[in-house]
Design a protein around this motif. Sequence first.
Motif, PDB file in Angstrom:
ATOM      1  N   GLY A 428       0.747  -1.093  -0.221  1.00 53.92           N
ATOM      2  CA  GLY A 428       0.033  -0.086   0.112  1.00 53.92           C
ATOM      3  C   GLY A 428       0.777   1.740  -0.007  1.00 53.92           C
ATOM      4  O   GLY A 428       0.491   2.093   0.316  1.00 53.92           O
ATOM      5  N   LEU A 429       2.368   0.935   0.400  1.00 55.90           N
ATOM      6  CA  LEU A 429       3.042   2.086   0.230  1.00 55.90           C
ATOM      7  C   LEU A 429       3.470   2.043  -1.087  1.00 55.90           C
ATOM      8  O   LEU A 429       4.251   3.855  -1.419  1.00 55.90           O
ATOM      9  N   VAL A 430       3.921   1.382  -2.260  1.00 53.47           N
ATOM     10  CA  VAL A 430       3.750   1.883  -3.204  1.00 53.47           C
ATOM     11  C   VAL A 430       3.197   2.076  -4.214  1.00 53.47           C
ATOM     12  O   VAL A 430       1.992   2.228  -4.453  1.00 53.47           O
ATOM     13  N   PRO A 431       3.864   3.631  -4.899  1.00 53.53           N
ATOM     14  CA  PRO A 431       2.934   3.923  -5.632  1.00 53.53           C
ATOM     15  C   PRO A 431       2.509   3.423  -7.125  1.00 53.53           C
ATOM     16  O   PRO A 431       3.455   2.569  -7.104  1.00 53.53           O
ATOM     17  N   SER A 432       1.537   3.673  -7.325  1.00 53.70           N
ATOM     18  CA  SER A 432       1.300   2.836  -8.370  1.00 53.70           C
ATOM     19  C   SER A 432       1.662   3.667  -9.702  1.00 53.70           C
ATOM     20  O   SER A 432       2.585   4.873 -10.188  1.00 53.70           O
ATOM     21  N   GLY A 433       2.602   3.005 -11.155  1.00 54.51           N
ATOM     22  CA  GLY A 433       3.364   3.952 -12.472  1.00 54.51           C
ATOM     23  C   GLY A 433       4.467   3.382 -12.031  1.00 54.51           C
ATOM     24  O   GLY A 433       5.234   3.226 -11.185  1.00 54.51           O
ATOM     25  N   THR A 434       5.051   4.028 -13.199  1.00 52.22           N
ATOM     26  CA  THR A 434       6.994   4.054 -12.564  1.00 52.22           C
ATOM     27  C   THR A 434       7.475   4.504 -12.063  1.00 52.22           C
ATOM     28  O   THR A 434       6.469   5.804 -11.930  1.00 52.22           O
ATOM     29  N   GLY A 435       8.190   4.848 -11.618  1.00 51.15           N
ATOM     30  CA  GLY A 435       9.505   6.067 -10.604  1.00 51.15           C
ATOM     31  C   GLY A 435       8.929   5.683  -9.230  1.00 51.15           C
ATOM     32  O   GLY A 435       7.614   5.853  -9.308  1.00 51.15           O
ATOM     33  N   GLU A 436       9.633   6.061  -8.314  1.00 46.78           N
ATOM     34  CA  GLU A 436       8.825   5.994  -6.987  1.00 46.78           C
ATOM     35  C   GLU A 436       9.172   7.321  -6.334  1.00 46.78           C
ATOM     36  O   GLU A 436       9.507   8.472  -6.654  1.00 46.78           O
ATOM     37  N   LYS A 437       8.198   7.561  -5.795  1.00 42.09           N
ATOM     38  CA  LYS A 437       7.145   9.277  -5.262  1.00 42.09           C
ATOM     39  C   LYS A 437       7.249   8.832  -3.746  1.00 42.09           C
ATOM     40  O   LYS A 437       6.723   7.989  -3.678  1.00 42.09           O
ATOM     41  N   ALA A 438       7.555  10.027  -3.306  1.00 39.43           N
ATOM     42  CA  ALA A 438       6.760   9.451  -1.266  1.00 39.43           C
ATOM     43  C   ALA A 438       5.556   9.232  -1.370  1.00 39.43           C
ATOM     44  O   ALA A 438       4.476   9.877  -2.310  1.00 39.43           O
ATOM     45  N   ALA A 442      -2.920   9.014   3.136  1.00 39.65           N
ATOM     46  CA  ALA A 442      -4.222   8.442   3.776  1.00 39.65           C
ATOM     47  C   ALA A 442      -4.507   7.187   2.960  1.00 39.65           C
ATOM     48  O   ALA A 442      -4.097   6.796   1.474  1.00 39.65           O
ATOM     49  N   GLY A 443      -4.978   6.368   3.618  1.00 37.89           N
ATOM     50  CA  GLY A 443      -5.225   4.987   2.671  1.00 37.89           C
ATOM     51  C   GLY A 443      -4.242   4.273   2.853  1.00 37.89           C
ATOM     52  O   GLY A 443      -4.447   2.651   2.694  1.00 37.89           O
TER      53      GLY A 443
END
Length: 448
Positions: A428-438, A442-443
Amino acid sequence: MTAVLVVDGTGRGHAICDLMTRTNPAVTVYYGPGCDVIGDERVVPVPSIAFDDPGTALAFLRTTPVEFVLVGNIDALSRGYVDVLRAHGHQVIGPARAAAELEASKERGKLFCDRHGVPVPAYGVFTDPQEARSHIRSRPYTCVVKTDGLTVDGDGSIVCETTGEAEAAVERFAREHGDDFRVVVEERLRGTEISIFALIGGDEYLMFPSAVDFKRALDGDSGKNCDGMGSVAPHPADSPALRERVRAAILDPFVRGLRRDGLDYSGFVYIGAMLTDAGPVVIEVNARFGDSEAEVVLPSVHSDFVALCRSVLAGGLGRQRLITDDLVRCSVALTQGCLDPLDPDALPGWPFGAFAQGQPVSGLEDVDVAFYANLRRDAAGVPVTCGGRVLHVVGAGHGYREARENAYRQVRRVSFPGMRHRDDIAIGLVPSGTGEKAPTLAGNVPSR
Ligand code: AMP
Ligand code: GLY
């Protein structure tokens, strides 16, 4: 050269020993009862040491003098290990028996916080199941029901959706505890959970990085609470502003309260809190480091930990600075599950019931970072399982995605009959799409 004794076991104990040897080239760590699978010649297991008998540690110390002892296991702490070792002239880090009560009795921990201005949820303490049930029915909110004392697998708190569930939880504890029935019933808070850590020495403390603990047994944060199936650090909400809020609202009044109550407390404190709209609120106090949070927090620390321990004992901890790296870490607990889920007679596995320990574990040598919990060598020298959480595999990276991927890549290298783990730690902490953002908060973080 110096030598110290760490009284602990499980992955947390291994992570503490690793922190000591990694940050101090001159220390040998005796680790009792420890784990005989750890392949570090400067971490020496002492299997004769037992948590329920400080005399075993005294006997060891008579033949093997050490500079100081660190006690990290709550069963040992709540039996007065620290008091006994100190009375025999040893330098010891850890809360004395009365201070360890802050964890060993949920009522005691809650009363302490309440009296010293540390925010806690609305709560009541009951020794009569009838009274507990009518209290629950009279509340305008849903409740969490907690049995007062320590439990074996960390399943002493039942987070309820309805009044009926809370009443059933009271019934269950009444059945299990009979005349010793004692529960805390508290308001169920909504928000984001955070595990907060500090090293305490005298009136001073050093805050350690915070973490997320995945306590539920099953994927999707379902199933019962257990000791924990994985962790992530740092917490996604971590920021200088949050740290200041946590200091002001929780750690400062907590440490002041220890002094005011004359509680003899040194070493780690682990506070579980909910980040609510009204600020952080404490839901649990633990008189030791979190397990499996230790496995993701302590590897980030690069300060000489033996030197920090000396400041705990001699004073001056407030002048020390904690050096940490900025990597994200993710741990996954590998547990002794059911050997054959298709066989109705097979033992259910941890944490659902009995489990078939003694299973041979392979692939350990292929894992980069792992902390061993319930793992021992059998008579033939083969590592075998000997408890519920067997080991914690840790992945590091520059973001949640990389840390998670590295952790699960290593999970796949280990195997043993009945091995079980959660597949969704940190997902749940991994953003979708490529490249990591903070991550946005929420949620993202389990709040159950
Ligand atoms: P404890 O046994 O107090 O350590 O609590 C175990 C877990 O139950 C916590 O980590 C939370 O996930 C959950 N929990 C405990 N108290 C509360 C509360 N007041 N509101 C919501 N969740 C809670
Ligand atoms: N992380 C859960 C515990 O240490 O109790």
